[in-house]
Design a protein around this motif. Structure first.
Motif, PDB file in Angstrom:
ATOM      1  N   HIS A   1      -9.844   0.134   7.093  1.00 33.95           N
ATOM      2  CA  HIS A   1      -8.955  -0.005   5.931  1.00 33.95           C
ATOM      3  C   HIS A   1      -8.048  -1.226   5.995  1.00 33.95           C
ATOM      4  O   HIS A   1      -7.535  -1.654   4.972  1.00 33.95           O
ATOM      5  CB  HIS A   1      -8.104   1.261   5.799  1.00 33.95           C
TER       6      HIS A   1
ATOM      7  N   GLY B   1       0.806  -1.204   0.000  1.00 34.85           N
ATOM      8  CA  GLY B   1       0.000   0.000   0.000  1.00 34.85           C
ATOM      9  C   GLY B   1       0.847   1.266   0.000  1.00 34.85           C
ATOM     10  O   GLY B   1       2.082   1.218  -0.036  1.00 34.85           O
TER      11      GLY B   1
ATOM     12  N   SER C   1      -4.822  -1.854  -0.544  1.00 34.15           N
ATOM     13  CA  SER C   1      -4.962  -0.423  -0.775  1.00 34.15           C
ATOM     14  C   SER C   1      -4.411  -0.053  -2.157  1.00 34.15           C
ATOM     15  O   SER C   1      -4.963  -0.463  -3.169  1.00 34.15           O
ATOM     16  CB  SER C   1      -4.275   0.354   0.353  1.00 34.15           C
TER      17      SER C   1
END
Length: 342
Positions: free
Chosen positions: A279, A89, A161
């Motif tokens: 997340h 990410g 992500s």
């Protein structure tokens, strides 16, 4: 009446100018530099895990920068199930995911994890943009297929992500990849930046999205503005998407929900949504909350007293903030194992 229209036109012009200036500032802030991680943060390495081996690898990106990483494996595993190529990410490279890499290795996978262009150990003056992650992942796949120790292994792509975005868009571009797992991946670069930067300010968000797309086109040419919805629309290989409803980084309603609704008729897609997750859905709810509060607290204290920044980050309970959700990790591993056999 003329004065009224002149006033309206002036406001519109001013709004456009302000939007352009803010957009260019944000682009420079996001993509105009390297990301080397926080020097005070403890990033777990292979030696922090019992029996986790790490062999250094390097290969070139399409733009010529040298990308560095490791092939991770568990000591004592006589048979390798397959190869997972992991895409990290935004922010700090692949060492932010060593706990997950270790879990994959313990289940018999080799894991090729690397730092994207402009991140941590890899070359590059800047990260260029989120579309670069797609290109770097394609380069990693090409490397794996050329390496003698990896080329005969069935391959799965996994990313979180920015890495989830990279996986969703690189997957259809790569041949002979068994399956893919994208964790909290966004639909497009321009969308996610405008969503985070300008939220509900629609006029500015709309204008900024146009600026972001133009900038991507200038930087990446024909390989600009990947869109996960378009990339997965007609995919005919297994894909597993995971999203948290409380995600404030990759907004669920504008990404996960939209993906689920648009792609619901594709039988090759599996989509899981977690009501209480944000997340980092691979962590426990408690670990994720502690992670966010710990770093927010450390950053606040470090800002007030920079001389003690190292101490504030050292005080974080890194084992607690990386506690995995065993059920979620097992769902991912089971999905990969089942589809690597096909």
């Amino acid at each position: 009446m003329v004065i009224f229209f002149i006033a309206i036109a002036s406001i519109v012009v001013l709004l456009i100018i302000v939007s352009i200036v803010l957009s260019l500032y944000i682009l420079r802030r996001f993509f105009g530099r390297r990301y080397n991680g926080n020097p005070y943060v403890k990033y777990f390495k292979s030696e922090d895990f019992e029996g986790l081996n790490a062999s250094p690898v390097s290969f070139h990106s399409e733009c010529g920068d040298l990308l560095r990483g490791y092939v991770y494996s568990a000591a004592g595993k006589k048979e390798t199930v397959g190869l997972i190529i992991f895409s990290h990410g935004f922010g700090a490279g692949h060492l932010s995911y060593t706990t997950e890499i270790n879990t994959f290795a313990k289940h018999g996978f080799k894991v090729l994890a690397f730092d994207n262009t402009g991140c941590v150990s890899s070359e590059g003056n800047t990260i260029k943009g989120f579309d670069q992650g797609v290109s770097d992942l394609v380069s990693a796949v090409a490397y794996a297929k050329s390496d003698e120790s990896l080329k005969n292994l069935p391959i799965a792509l996994v990313g979180h992500s920015w890495g989830g975005f990279s996986v969703m868009n690189a997957f259809p571009l790569c041949e002979n990849i068994s399956c893919a797992v994208a964790i909290c991946g966004f639909i497009s670069s321009a969308d996610v930046i405008s969503q985070n930067a300008f939220g509900k300010i629609f006029p500015v968000r709309f204008i900024s999205k146009i600026i972001f797309k133009l900038r991507n086109k200038i930087v990446f040419g024909s390989k600009a503005n990947y869109n996960s919805l378009k990339s997965l629309k007609n995919v005919e290989k297994p894909v597993f998407l995971l999203y948290g409803k409380k995600d404030k980084t990759v907004l669920w309603k504008k990404n996960g929900l939209k993906m689920a609704e648009t792609l619901k008729d594709n039988p090759f897609l599996k989509i899981n949504t977690y009501d209480e997750k944000a997340h980092n859905v691979y962590l426990t709810v408690q670990a994720e909350k502690l992670l966010n509060s710990s770093f927010a607290d450390a950053a606040s204290k470090a800002k007030k007293c920079p001389a003690e920044a190292e101490k504030h980050y050292k005080d974080i309970n890194y084992k607690a903030i990386t506690e995995e959700d065993e059920q979620v990790m097992n769902e991912i591993i089971s999905f990969i194992s089942d589809n690597l056999k096909k």
